[in-house]
Write a protein that holds these residues in place. Structure first.
Motif, PDB file in Angstrom:
ATOM      1  N   ARG A 288       0.991   4.142  -2.845  1.00 29.17           N
ATOM      2  CA  ARG A 288       0.626   5.317  -2.407  1.00 29.17           C
ATOM      3  C   ARG A 288       1.861   6.335  -2.806  1.00 29.17           C
ATOM      4  N   GLU A 289       3.233   5.937  -2.954  1.00 28.84           N
ATOM      5  CA  GLU A 289       4.465   6.583  -3.316  1.00 28.84           C
ATOM      6  C   GLU A 289       4.154   6.817  -4.970  1.00 28.84           C
TER       7      GLU A 289
ATOM      8  N   GLU B 223       1.379   9.350  -5.665  1.00 25.28           N
ATOM      9  CA  GLU B 223       2.102  10.566  -5.239  1.00 25.28           C
ATOM     10  C   GLU B 223       2.871  11.251  -6.548  1.00 25.28           C
TER      11      GLU B 223
ATOM     12  N   LEU C 102       0.811  -1.338  -0.135  1.00 26.76           N
ATOM     13  CA  LEU C 102       0.101  -0.027   0.202  1.00 26.76           C
ATOM     14  C   LEU C 102       0.927   1.212  -0.055  1.00 26.76           C
ATOM     15  N   GLU C 103       2.124   1.232   0.687  1.00 28.13           N
ATOM     16  CA  GLU C 103       2.852   2.436   0.861  1.00 28.13           C
ATOM     17  C   GLU C 103       3.636   2.477  -0.340  1.00 28.13           C
TER      18      GLU C 103
END
Length: 285
Positions: A23-24, A27, A19-20
Motif C-alpha cells: 500500500r505504501e 501511494e 499488504l501495508e
C-alpha cells in the motif's frame, strides 16, 4: 494447538505487513505519477506559449520580409532611374539648386561679406593665401598675440577688439554651418564679444597644463566651455578656444573639399571658406 495458533497468527501478521508495504509503495507511485502529471501539464502549457510566441515571430518575419521586398524593389527602381541619364541630370540639378540657395543665404549675411584685404571676397584672385594681419572683419583686426602672452603693457582696447572680432567670426561660422547643414564638432554659444566654444573632451584642465595650439584632448569625457575672450591674466583657455574655433572652420573647409591654410589663420581660413562656397566651382561640384 497453541503452537498452531501462533503460526497462523504470525503468518497473518506477515501478510498484513506485506499488504501495508504494498500500500505504501502504491501511494508513493501515486505521488510520483501526480508529480509527473503536474510537470507534464506545465511543460504542455509552456510548449503552447512558446508555440504562440514562435507563430507571432514568424508572422512578424513574414511582414518584415514583405516590407523588405517592397523596399528593395523601390530601391532598385530608384537606382535604375538614377543610373539613367535623365535621373543623373535631375539629381545634379537638385544639387546645384541646393548649393545656389546656400550661396544666396550666405551672401545675405553682413558679417560674412564685411572683409577688407588686398582682394575682395568672391574675386578669383582671393584664392591665394593672404596675410592674417591684412584681414579684418567688420573693420576689426584679429590679433592673436594677447591670447598667447598677456602682460602689464598689453593694450586692453586691442584685447577687446580682438574679442569682438572673434565674436563676429563665431557668428559667421555658426551661420555657415547651419546653411551647409553641418553639425559643428565644437558647438558655439554666441554672445558677441563674450562668446564661448564647447569641447566634449575636457578630462585635462587647460588652466593647469601648458597646452599648445596643437593639443588634442581625450574624447567623450564631459562638456566644457572655453571663452573666446581673455578672462583675467589667464591666456591658456582663450588660446585653446581660438584653436577650437579654427578647428570648426577646418571642419567646414573639409566638408566642401578645401584644404585649410593652417592652425593659426582664423580669418584667412574663414575667408577661404567663404570664397570657396561663393565660387562657381562650388555649384558645379
Amino acid at each position: 494447538m497453541t503452537l498452531q495458533g501462533d503460526l497462523v497468527k504470525n503468518e497473518s501478521l506477515n501478510k498484513l505487513n506485506e499488504l501495508e508495504e504494498m500500500r505504501e509503495r502504491l501511494e508513493a507511485r501515486k505521488v510520483v505519477m501526480a508529480n509527473m502529471s503536474t510537470r507534464c501539464k506545465v511543460a504542455t502549457e509552456d510548449a503552447k506559449k512558446q508555440e504562440e510566441m514562435l507563430s507571432s515571430e514568424v508572422r512578424s518575419l513574414l511582414v518584415a520580409g514583405t516590407s523588405l521586398s517592397v523596399a528593395r524593389k523601390r530601391l532598385q527602381e530608384a537606382n535604375r532611374l538614377l543610373t539613367e541619364e535623365r535621373g543623373c541630370v535631375k539629381l545634379k540639378n537638385v544639387q546645384r539648386k541646393l548649393r545656389a540657395r546656400q550661396q544666396y543665404m550666405i551672401s545675405q549675411e553682413q558679417e560674412l561679406e564685411s572683409y577688407s584685404s588686398s582682394s575682395r571676397l568672391g574675386n578669383p584672385s582671393a584664392s591665394k593665401p593672404v596675410n592674417q594681419g591684412s584681414l579684418t572683419i567688420l573693420g576689426l583686426n584679429l590679433t592673436l598675440l594677447p591670447f598667447t602672452k598677456m602682460s602689464f603693457f598689453t593694450d586692453k582696447k586691442e584685447v577687446q577688439r580682438s574679442a569682438t572680432a572673434l565674436g563676429y567670426v563665431a557668428h559667421a561660422v555658426s551661420l555657415i554651418a547651419s546653411y551647409l547643414q553641418v553639425p559643428l564638432r565644437y558647438p558655439l554659444r554666441l554672445g558677441g564679444s563674450r562668446s564661448y566654444i564647447n569641447d566634449h573632451a575636457s578630462s585635462i584642465d587647460p588652466a593647469s597644463s601648458d597646452l599648445s595650439l596643437d593639443t588634442t584632448l581625450s574624447a567623450n569625457v564631459k562638456l566644457a566651455e572655453f571663452p573666446l575672450f581673455l578672462e583675467g591674466q589667464d591666456t591658456t583657455r582663450a588660446a585653446y578656444a581660438v584653436f577650437l574655433l579654427n578647428k570648426d572652420i577646418e571642419q567646414l573647409l573639409n566638408f566642401i573639399g578645401v584644404k585649410s591654410l593652417g592652425p593659426r589663420h582664423v580669418l584667412a581660413n574663414l575667408k577661404e571658406l567663404l570664397r570657396s562656397v561663393q565660387s562657381s566651382e562650388y555649384i558645379d561640384t
